[in-house]
Design an enzyme around this catalytic site. Structure first.
Site, short mmCIF file in Angstrom:
data_model
loop_
_atom_site.label_atom_id
_atom_site.label_comp_id
_atom_site.label_asym_id
_atom_site.label_seq_id
_atom_site.Cartn_x
_atom_site.Cartn_y
_atom_site.Cartn_z
N TYR A 153 0.83 -1.21 0.00
CA TYR A 153 0.00 0.00 0.00
C TYR A 153 0.86 1.26 0.00
CZ TYR A 153 -3.76 3.13 1.70
OH TYR A 153 -4.68 4.14 1.87
N LYS A 157 0.90 4.17 -2.80
CA LYS A 157 0.57 5.57 -2.50
C LYS A 157 1.78 6.48 -2.70
CE LYS A 157 -3.82 5.18 -1.39
NZ LYS A 157 -4.87 5.77 -2.24
P1 NAP Z 1 -13.60 2.40 1.54
O1 NAP Z 1 -14.54 2.87 2.58
O2 NAP Z 1 -13.13 1.01 1.56
O3 NAP Z 1 -14.26 2.73 0.09
C1 NAP Z 1 -13.52 2.38 -1.05
C2 NAP Z 1 -14.22 2.90 -2.28
O4 NAP Z 1 -13.43 2.55 -3.42
C3 NAP Z 1 -15.58 2.26 -2.49
O5 NAP Z 1 -16.42 3.21 -3.12
C4 NAP Z 1 -15.28 1.10 -3.42
O6 NAP Z 1 -16.38 0.72 -4.24
C5 NAP Z 1 -14.20 1.74 -4.29
N1 NAP Z 1 -13.32 0.77 -4.93
C6 NAP Z 1 -12.56 -0.20 -4.35
N2 NAP Z 1 -11.91 -0.91 -5.28
C7 NAP Z 1 -12.25 -0.37 -6.48
C8 NAP Z 1 -11.93 -0.67 -7.82
N3 NAP Z 1 -11.11 -1.68 -8.15
N4 NAP Z 1 -12.49 0.09 -8.80
C9 NAP Z 1 -13.33 1.10 -8.50
N5 NAP Z 1 -13.68 1.42 -7.25
C10 NAP Z 1 -13.16 0.69 -6.25
O7 NAP Z 1 -12.27 3.29 1.52
P2 NAP Z 1 -12.00 4.77 2.05
O8 NAP Z 1 -11.49 4.68 3.43
O9 NAP Z 1 -13.15 5.65 1.76
O10 NAP Z 1 -10.76 5.15 1.12
C11 NAP Z 1 -10.86 6.00 0.00
C12 NAP Z 1 -9.46 6.41 -0.43
O11 NAP Z 1 -8.79 7.07 0.65
C13 NAP Z 1 -8.57 5.24 -0.82
O12 NAP Z 1 -7.75 5.62 -1.92
C14 NAP Z 1 -7.72 5.02 0.41
O13 NAP Z 1 -6.50 4.40 0.09
C15 NAP Z 1 -7.56 6.45 0.88
N6 NAP Z 1 -7.20 6.55 2.31
C16 NAP Z 1 -8.06 6.11 3.26
C17 NAP Z 1 -7.70 6.25 4.60
C18 NAP Z 1 -8.61 5.81 5.72
O14 NAP Z 1 -8.18 5.86 6.88
N7 NAP Z 1 -9.83 5.39 5.47
C19 NAP Z 1 -6.48 6.83 4.94
C20 NAP Z 1 -5.64 7.27 3.93
C21 NAP Z 1 -6.02 7.13 2.61
P3 NAP Z 1 -17.54 -0.30 -3.67
O15 NAP Z 1 -18.36 0.50 -2.70
O16 NAP Z 1 -18.32 -0.69 -4.87
O17 NAP Z 1 -16.82 -1.45 -3.02
#
Ligand code: NAP
Length: 245
Positions: A153, A157
């Site tokens: 990851y 990133k």
């Molecule tokens: P999440 O709740 O798991 O949601 C992930 C989203 O991405 C969902 O809408 C999912 O679609 C979609 N997705 C996953 N795989 C995909 C694919 N192959 N093609 C298209 N869409 C896909 O994640 P989140 O926490 O909101 O994270 C969003 C972003 O922020 C990510 O890039 C993550 O790395 C980054 N981030 C998150 C955190 C954190 O603490 N949460 C911290 C740093 C960075 P479905 O709903 O259809 O499954």
């Protein structure tokens, strides 16, 4: 003036959903993708349509070049132009590298990094013709300060951060800005697994003693898109001080 159009990948849940709502609230018409959770995507689409927002919700796997191409063809056919792309779709498959299945390495790089490249590639020609546009990539604090078990990851990133700078250089002559937001720990399904048993350790590394709300990341995206007009090639950290101690 017609409304501006924004595209958000992975807009069905978590941070992406908050970004979709913030952009719609700021007057954008929005296309967003989901990969599996159709129920959540349709619920969000219904919510936006009830508010009178022009909105498109389509299934698209950002890890697949064919799926990405088909998605953007449909978005461009519907809205004619794209002013803002937010590359938010992402996954984690944490584990120690020594025992990590190759599949987990490939899927994480393919979705987070290659997916971002593929989506950028689809919007850039249109933005170049328009002589304007904006791309915001969602990175992660893990690129700079990874936790244990995040080699795949963090590499993905870190690549997103480098891509952000490289594309900013390439596209600035056409008035296209490219930036990233690097969230810390945000309250979503993704972070639930990460926090797990490490809650005390993570809390001790935060200067602001709480996790971020998805809306706080959306606010940073909106800032880069609408107000940070002299910013390009930058990574904006929104991590509650997680990187510091
Ligand atoms: P999440 O709740 O798991 O949601 C992930 C989203 O991405 C969902 O809408 C999912 O679609 C979609 N997705 C996953 N795989 C995909 C694919 N192959 N093609 C298209 N869409 C896909 O994640 P989140 O926490 O909101 O994270 C969003 C972003 O922020 C990510 O890039 C993550 O790395 C980054 N981030 C998150 C955190 C954190 O603490 N949460 C911290 C740093 C960075 P479905 O709903 O259809 O499954």
């Amino acid at each position: 003036m017609p409304n501006k159009t924004a595209v958000v990948t992975g807009g069905s849940r978590g941070i992406g959903r908050a970004i979709v709502l913030a952009l719609a609230g700021a007057g954008y018409q929005v296309a967003f993708s989901y990969v599996r959770d159709e129920t959540a995507a349709m619920e969000l689409r219904g919510q936006l349509q009830a508010q009178g927002v022009e909105c498109l919700a389509l299934q698209c796997d950002v890890a697949s070049a064919d799926s990405v191409r088909a998605f953007f063809e449909r978005v461009e056919a519907h809205f004619q132009r794209i002013d803002l792309l937010v590359n938010n779709a992402g996954i984690t498959r944490d584990g120690l590298l020594a025992t990590m299945p190759v599949k987990d390495i490939v899927e994480v790089i393919q979705t987070n990094l290659v997916g971002t490249l593929l989506c950028c590639q689809q919007v850039v020609p249109g933005m170049m013709r328009q002589r304007g546009g904006c791309i915001v990539n969602i990175g992660s604090v893990a690129a700079q300060k990874p936790g244990k078990g995040q080699s795949n990851y963090a590499a993905a990133k870190g690549g997103v951060e480098a891509l952000t700078r490289a594309l900013a250089v390439e596209l600035s002559p056409r008035n296209i800005r490219v930036n990233a937001v690097a969230p810390g720990i945000v309250k979503t399904e993704m972070s639930t697994a990460l926090i797990g048993s490490q809650e005390e350790e993570i809390q001790s590394r935060l200067l602001i003693k709480r996790y971020a709300e998805p809306e706080e990341i959306a606010e940073a995206v909106l800032y880069l898109a609408e107000r940070g007009l002299y910013l390009t090639g930058e990574v904006l950290p929104v991590n509650g001080g997680l990187k510091m101690p």
